[in-house]
Each structure stands twice: as C-alpha cells, then as structure tokens.
Scaffold this motif. Structure first.
Motif, short mmCIF file in Angstrom:
data_model
loop_
_atom_site.label_atom_id
_atom_site.label_comp_id
_atom_site.label_asym_id
_atom_site.label_seq_id
_atom_site.Cartn_x
_atom_site.Cartn_y
_atom_site.Cartn_z
N THR A 96 23.43 -15.94 -50.17
CA THR A 96 24.74 -15.38 -49.83
C THR A 96 24.53 -13.98 -49.31
N LEU A 97 25.00 -13.73 -48.09
CA LEU A 97 24.83 -12.40 -47.50
C LEU A 97 25.48 -11.33 -48.37
N GLN A 98 24.76 -10.24 -48.58
CA GLN A 98 25.36 -9.10 -49.25
C GLN A 98 26.38 -8.43 -48.33
N GLU A 99 27.15 -7.52 -48.88
CA GLU A 99 28.19 -6.84 -48.12
C GLU A 99 27.59 -6.11 -46.90
N GLU A 100 28.41 -5.92 -45.87
CA GLU A 100 27.91 -5.33 -44.63
C GLU A 100 27.36 -3.91 -44.84
N ASP A 101 27.94 -3.16 -45.78
CA ASP A 101 27.42 -1.80 -45.98
C ASP A 101 26.06 -1.79 -46.66
N LYS A 102 25.60 -2.97 -47.11
CA LYS A 102 24.26 -3.06 -47.71
C LYS A 102 23.23 -3.63 -46.74
N GLN A 103 23.67 -3.89 -45.51
CA GLN A 103 22.75 -4.33 -44.47
C GLN A 103 22.31 -3.10 -43.67
N GLY A 104 21.28 -3.28 -42.84
CA GLY A 104 20.81 -2.17 -42.02
C GLY A 104 20.06 -2.69 -40.82
N PRO A 105 19.75 -1.82 -39.87
CA PRO A 105 19.02 -2.27 -38.68
C PRO A 105 17.63 -2.79 -39.00
N PHE A 106 17.07 -2.37 -40.15
CA PHE A 106 15.75 -2.83 -40.54
C PHE A 106 15.78 -3.47 -41.92
N LYS A 107 16.91 -4.09 -42.27
CA LYS A 107 17.06 -4.67 -43.61
C LYS A 107 18.14 -5.74 -43.58
N LEU A 108 17.77 -6.94 -44.02
CA LEU A 108 18.72 -8.05 -44.16
C LEU A 108 18.71 -8.46 -45.62
N SER A 109 19.87 -8.39 -46.28
CA SER A 109 19.92 -8.55 -47.73
C SER A 109 20.86 -9.68 -48.14
N TYR A 110 20.38 -10.45 -49.14
CA TYR A 110 21.13 -11.59 -49.67
C TYR A 110 21.21 -11.52 -51.19
N TYR A 111 22.22 -12.23 -51.72
CA TYR A 111 22.28 -12.54 -53.14
C TYR A 111 21.76 -13.96 -53.33
N THR A 112 21.19 -14.21 -54.50
CA THR A 112 20.77 -15.56 -54.83
C THR A 112 20.81 -15.72 -56.35
N ALA A 113 20.69 -16.96 -56.81
CA ALA A 113 20.71 -17.20 -58.25
C ALA A 113 19.40 -16.72 -58.89
N VAL A 114 19.48 -16.43 -60.18
CA VAL A 114 18.29 -16.08 -60.95
C VAL A 114 17.82 -17.34 -61.66
N ASP A 115 16.93 -18.08 -61.02
CA ASP A 115 16.39 -19.29 -61.63
C ASP A 115 15.06 -19.63 -60.95
N PRO A 116 14.29 -20.55 -61.53
CA PRO A 116 12.98 -20.87 -60.97
C PRO A 116 13.02 -21.37 -59.53
N HIS A 117 14.16 -21.92 -59.10
CA HIS A 117 14.28 -22.45 -57.74
C HIS A 117 14.19 -21.35 -56.69
N THR A 118 14.44 -20.10 -57.11
CA THR A 118 14.39 -18.97 -56.17
C THR A 118 13.02 -18.87 -55.51
N GLU A 119 11.97 -19.17 -56.24
CA GLU A 119 10.62 -19.11 -55.66
C GLU A 119 10.49 -20.08 -54.49
N GLU A 120 11.09 -21.25 -54.60
CA GLU A 120 11.05 -22.23 -53.51
C GLU A 120 11.82 -21.70 -52.29
N VAL A 121 12.93 -21.02 -52.55
CA VAL A 121 13.72 -20.46 -51.45
C VAL A 121 12.90 -19.41 -50.71
N ILE A 122 12.20 -18.56 -51.45
CA ILE A 122 11.37 -17.53 -50.83
C ILE A 122 10.25 -18.15 -50.00
N VAL A 123 9.68 -19.23 -50.50
CA VAL A 123 8.65 -19.95 -49.73
C VAL A 123 9.23 -20.45 -48.41
N GLN A 124 10.46 -21.01 -48.47
CA GLN A 124 11.10 -21.49 -47.24
C GLN A 124 11.36 -20.35 -46.26
N ILE A 125 11.82 -19.21 -46.77
CA ILE A 125 12.09 -18.06 -45.90
C ILE A 125 10.80 -17.62 -45.22
#
Length: 275
Positions: free
Chosen positions: A113-142
């Motif tokens: 889930t994209l974080q708010e626009e004021d938390k983005q930047g020209p050299f930074k793309l930020s998301y929210y995600t769940a805190v669970d073991p599946h997050t590691e798989e998401v990072i692998v996909q990214i």
C-alpha cells in the motif's frame, strides 16, 4: 566528533518503553559541546524533522540526513541547505521519473500500500505492508522485478512497532543511511575513529553492522537485536556494535539514555561532559 542518530524510537521516546528522566536533557548538553557535531539520520522528510525538533525540544542538528538517506541538509539556525552534490550522486542510479516508473512496475502487488504522498520523494518510493513472514516473499518479488527491469535500486524493510505495520522503502542503489553517513564524513573530514551512530530498527542495520562505532538502544525489537548481532558477526564488525542494556547512571538504556550509554562505552571521558 560526529554523533549521528536516528530519530523515531531512538532519540525520540515515541515507542512503548518509558524514557529515563533527564536523559534527553543530558544528551542535549552533550551535543552542545563545541567539539561535537550532530546529525539526525532518519526516514522522515524535512517538515517532519522540524516537527520532531519542536515537539520534543531537540537540539538543532548541524546536519540532517533525511528520507532514509536520500537527502542531506546542512542546518544553521533556521536555514536548511539541501546538498545538490548528493542529489547528483543519486541521479547516477535513478532518472528524475524513476519513482513513477516503479509505481507502475509494482502496481499489481496487492500486499503493498503506497504511503502518503508527503512520504514519497524523487529518490524514494515507500509502501506499507503487513508484519508477517510473507513479507520476505514480497521483498524477493520486488527485487526480482527490479533486476529484470535493470533498475539500480535496493529495498529497505523496517517496522513501525507503535502501529504494528511494515515499512518498505525502495531507493537508488547508492542511497542508504550508511552511504549518506559515509558521504557526510568524507565532506566533513570525520573518520571512523570520531564518528558514532545510534539506531533501533531494520533500516538502521546497514549502519549498525558497518565499521562505524554503533549503538543499538535497549528498546530495539528482539528481532532487530538478533539480526544486528548476526550481521555484525558475519561482517567482522561485532567489536563496533554496542548493545545498550541500561545501568549507566541508573537509566534504562532506552532512547537517549542508550545513546549516552553507548557513547560513554566508546569514549569514557565523555562522562564528564554529561550533567
């Protein structure tokens, strides 16, 4: 010396643990010494750093490394000077519209889930995600998609314990808190011998397990502590990682108390600078 510290849940007492009475005030006295330069190293952008300074009555820093290492400022009174030379360095990995391209590349990952626009930047793309073991798989996909698209970027994962939510930042390959601190040191003439860093979370791990004198405050999550020890041992830098545990001046080692404890561990003579 150059004292670098993360803000949230490191210098700022905004975690669930109690703050030791007088610790933040003592830190303020220490960094006010004429032989000390202070740098805040944070995921916050400028407006949120200024908000924290006002809300928590923090000392005004000499430098701010913000946006998870993608911006550097020199601060003098109310003047903030953004380092164009650092922006130029990062631009070698990302063109100006890269963050927008990445949004499209990752748009179908429902775990993000994209974080708010004021938390983005020209050299930074930020998301929210769940805190669970599946997050590691998401990072692998990214990371897989970044490689396939030949994008020079890396992924930083951390957690916001107060909200029990995961934070994912995608940054240029040359951008991180560690890269920014080293760049700052190269410009100010500080060396490993006189630079110190304090942190508490996953996005601090690269600095905490580097050759820099590092301090992990006592309120850090057990998972972060275990990973910091593992990585420091793997990197051969365990001697440069201090784990605050409390006891210094009968304080609990959390937040600024932990920073003070670690600094005195590395430089015992600093004790006489602390009221």
């Amino acid at each position: 010396m150059l004292i670098c510290t993360d803000l949230d849940r490191t210098l700022l007492p905004n975690g669930p643990q109690a703050e030791s009475q007088g610790a933040r005030e003592a830190f303020k006295v220490l960094v006010g010494h004429d032989k000390v330069k202070l740098a805040f190293v944070t995921g916050r952008h400028r407006a949120l750093v200024e908000e924290a300074i006002d809300e928590y009555d923090l000392p005004l820093p000499d430098f701010v490394i913000g946006d998870v290492g993608t911006s550097i400022y020199t601060v003098s009174n109310t003047d903030w000077l953004l380092w164009d030379v650092w922006k130029q360095q990062l631009a070698g990995d990302w063109h100006p519209n890269q963050a927008g391209d990445l949004r499209q590349l990752l748009a179908d990952l429902g775990e993000l889930t994209l974080q708010e626009e004021d938390k983005q930047g020209p050299f930074k793309l930020s998301y929210y995600t769940a805190v669970d073991p599946h997050t590691e798989e998401v990072i692998v996909q990214i990371n897989r998609r970044l490689r396939h698209a030949a994008i020079k970027a890396h992924v930083v994962w951390s957690t916001d314990e107060t909200r029990n939510i995961g934070l994912i930042d995608i940054l240029p390959a040359s951008a991180s808190k560690l890269h920014a601190v080293l760049f700052l040191m190269s410009r100010t003439g500080h060396t490993l011998a006189d630079c110190f860093f304090a942190g508490d979370s996953g996005n601090d791990l690269a600095v905490l397990t580097s050759p820099l004198h590092a301090i992990l405050v006592a309120n850090a999550a057990n998972e972060v502590r275990a990973e910091a020890i593992r990585l420091a041992e793997e990197h051969g830098t365990r001697h440069a990682l201090y784990l605050a545990r409390g006891g210094y001046r009968r304080m609990n080692g959390c937040y600024s108390a932990g920073i003070l404890e670690g600094l005195v561990h590395y430089r015992p003579e600093l004790d006489k600078w602390i009221p």
